[in-house]
Design a protein around this motif. Structure first.
Motif, PDB file in Angstrom:
ATOM      1  N   SER A 138       0.871  -1.076  -0.111  1.00 61.22           N
ATOM      2  CA  SER A 138      -0.125  -0.155  -0.080  1.00 61.22           C
ATOM      3  C   SER A 138       0.909   1.199   0.026  1.00 61.22           C
ATOM      4  N   ARG A 139       0.642   2.297  -0.515  1.00 57.12           N
ATOM      5  CA  ARG A 139       1.072   3.495  -0.525  1.00 57.12           C
ATOM      6  C   ARG A 139       1.286   4.134   0.999  1.00 57.12           C
ATOM      7  N   GLY A 184       5.431   4.051  -3.032  1.00 58.87           N
ATOM      8  CA  GLY A 184       4.941   2.880  -3.511  1.00 58.87           C
ATOM      9  C   GLY A 184       6.040   1.689  -3.732  1.00 58.87           C
ATOM     10  N   GLU A 185       7.135   2.134  -3.881  1.00 58.03           N
ATOM     11  CA  GLU A 185       8.351   1.284  -4.255  1.00 58.03           C
ATOM     12  C   GLU A 185       9.399   1.694  -3.608  1.00 58.03           C
ATOM     13  N   ASP A 216       4.596   7.814  -5.689  1.00 59.34           N
ATOM     14  CA  ASP A 216       3.424   7.486  -6.480  1.00 59.34           C
ATOM     15  C   ASP A 216       3.070   8.343  -7.435  1.00 59.34           C
ATOM     16  N   SER A 217       2.633   7.722  -8.795  1.00 66.48           N
ATOM     17  CA  SER A 217       2.537   8.350  -9.921  1.00 66.48           C
ATOM     18  C   SER A 217       1.342   9.564  -9.635  1.00 66.48           C
ATOM     19  N   MET A 218       0.646   9.416  -8.982  1.00 64.91           N
ATOM     20  CA  MET A 218      -0.548  10.753  -8.545  1.00 64.91           C
ATOM     21  C   MET A 218       0.159  11.745  -7.699  1.00 64.91           C
ATOM     22  N   LEU A 272       8.148   3.287   6.347  1.00 63.84           N
ATOM     23  CA  LEU A 272       8.926   2.290   5.186  1.00 63.84           C
ATOM     24  C   LEU A 272       9.683   1.463   5.721  1.00 63.84           C
ATOM     25  N   LEU A 273       9.949   1.373   7.136  1.00 64.66           N
ATOM     26  CA  LEU A 273      10.817   0.432   7.839  1.00 64.66           C
ATOM     27  C   LEU A 273      10.549  -0.946   7.641  1.00 64.66           C
TER      28      LEU A 273
END
Length: 490
Positions: free
Chosen positions: A194-195, A279-280, A234-236, A202-203
């Motif tokens: 999930s975003r 997201g990545e 995220d792309s948005m 993020l850990l």
């Protein structure tokens, strides 16, 4: 032989709003997750292979290295779920280990292989999957029932592949595997489920990447002096947020301890602000170099607990800031109070360069272990300095003269007298060299002179009450002199 099978879950289906992408793995698992799991397994044995929806490895030769089967089995069961493993199986063959894992049987439990495999479901054998319906109508639902059928009929009806895999599961036919090779460089990527809007979150996604890194380093018998975590927005996102960000963490020495990397990452992420949802994640190793292993002792040795000093200082510096962790360094100065300078500790693996010929010659007289700040002026009685009684001078004098280069800022009153219209210069400027973080106190006489030049004659003195001390005689402006206590010998 002893094989371990680690099964990964299938990739979740794409949302209905998105077009269905063609499968990139015949068994539906994530190829990057399977490849990352294989890299982690290479720290236990070089005999690691990809097999259907799992990673298999042969660990018979590695049991003594990891303190026996029970210890290795407990470690894999504890760490593998963090990499996405859902089931684990142990057996004498890779195919049997895969079948046991799919059926939820962890190991043989001290029984024979045939006795454990015979009652297991037929669908656990991948080669029997296309024929499971036909065999079920014939009343064949277990591997034992399949083995009881005539082999010639099975081969003509269902093909030789089913018999081959069945024999490999029972150890009646050799298996062939393509061993995984250890990559030269480490680059790992993971897509978050999930975003995430907050950096500390993020850990959870970075931990599996750190586990792969530590496994890769262990397989190479190496350590890393740092890691770089990249994140992709995220792309948005808003245009000013950019494509992503990065965080580089360095250590004082090459290490591959997962928990230490994890603690440092947590401390740095707690002070990081994300500009957009992430997201990545991608992870890279920094400063990979060979790590000297600590040799074990034949005789019982004291059990070492806790972290080393540098690892503890790294965590403190990550939380409080590197400027709050200082280390002493020798200074090129004959004044005792300026022989030691303090600077931020080199906790990033980079040591300050040492100049050639910078080693100081041996002093003419021993230096005290403890200094008084500021020096204590002593009373004179019968022309002898007194400190807890009369002092007997043993060694000396040793003349120390210097410090004219150590200038002090001019006081505001002096600036006003020279240029009344100008604004007085601040008095908080650093009077010591730039690398000095902790300075000895500056007395009023030095401020009046504008420099820290000293003229002292040092002596080693002693008496029954004070012990061995360092005193010096300093000339005064009225053509007199005064005695001061500057240090105590241990």
């Amino acid at each position: 032989m002893l094989w371990v099978a680690l099964i990964l879950p299938p990739r979740p289906p794409a949302p209905a709003a998105e077009p269905a992408a063609p499968p990139d793995h015949p068994w539906g698992v994530c190829p990057e997750a399977q490849a990352g799991l294989a890299v982690w397994c290479l720290q236990f044995t070089p005999r690691v292979a990809l097999m259907e929806d799992a990673v298999v490895m042969e660990v018979e030769a590695s049991l003594r290295l990891f303190r026996g089967r029970a210890a290795l089995q407990a470690r894999i069961a504890d760490e593998a779920p963090d990499l996405g493993v859902v089931r684990i199986g142990w057996a004498p063959t890779a195919t049997a280990a895969l079948v046991l894992a799919r059926c939820g049987v962890p190991d043989l439990g001290g029984r024979l292989l045939q006795a454990v495999l015979d009652p297991l479901a037929l669908v656990a054998l991948s080669a029997a999957g296309p024929h499971a319906e036909a065999l079920s109508r014939a009343g064949i639902n277990t591997l034992g029932q399949l083995r009881a059928l005539p082999r010639g009929g099975i081969g003509r009806r269902f093909g030789a592949a089913l018999l081959t895999m069945l024999d490999q599961a029972y150890g009646l036919r050799p298996e062939a595997h393509r061993w995984e090779l250890l990559p030269e460089d480490f680059h790992a990527r993971i897509e978050l489920p999930s975003r995430e809007d907050h950096a500390p979150a993020l850990l959870q996604g970075a931990r599996p990447l750190l586990m792969r890194l530590c496994g890769w380093l262990a397989a190479r018998h190496a350590g890393a002096t740092g890691v770089t975590l990249h994140w992709v927005h995220d792309s948005m996102r808003a245009k000013e947020a950019g494509d992503g960000g990065a965080l580089t963490i360095r250590t004082a020495e090459p290490i591959r301890e997962l928990e230490h990397f994890n603690r440092l990452m947590a401390e740095h992420l707690a002070k990081t602000r994300l500009l957009a949802p992430v997201g990545e994640l991608r992870l890279e190793a920094v400063g990979v170099q060979a790590l000297t292993e600590e040799s074990a002792s034949l005789l019982p040795d004291a059990v070492r607990t806790g972290e080393t000093l540098y690892l503890t200082l790294e965590r403190i510096a990550a939380r409080l800031g590197p400027e709050r962790v200082l280390q002493p360094t020798p200074g090129d100065d004959h004044r005792l109070e300026w022989m030691t300078r303090w600077q931020p500790a080199a906790l990033d693996g980079r040591r300050p360069p040492r100049r050639r010929g910078s080693t100081r010659p041996a002093p003419a007289m021993p230096e005290p272990a403890f200094l008084l700040e500021p020096p204590l002026r002593l009373a004179l009685r019968d022309h002898r300095p007194h400190y807890q009684g009369p002092l007997t001078l043993l060694i000396g004098p040793d003349r120390v003269e210097g410090g004219w280069w150590d200038r002090l800022p001019r006081r505001a009153s002096d600036e006003a007298s020279v240029a009344p219209a100008a604004t007085a210069a601040p008095t908080t400027a650093a009077a010591a060299p730039l690398f000095t973080a902790i300075e000895p106190a500056t007395d009023a006489a030095a401020l009046e002179r504008g420099h820290r030049n000293v003229v002292r004659d040092y002596w080693i003195a002693v008496n029954d009450n004070a012990g061995v001390v360092a005193v010096f005689q300093q000339p005064l402006e009225n053509n007199g002199s005064a005695w001061f206590l500057h240090g105590v010998y241990a």
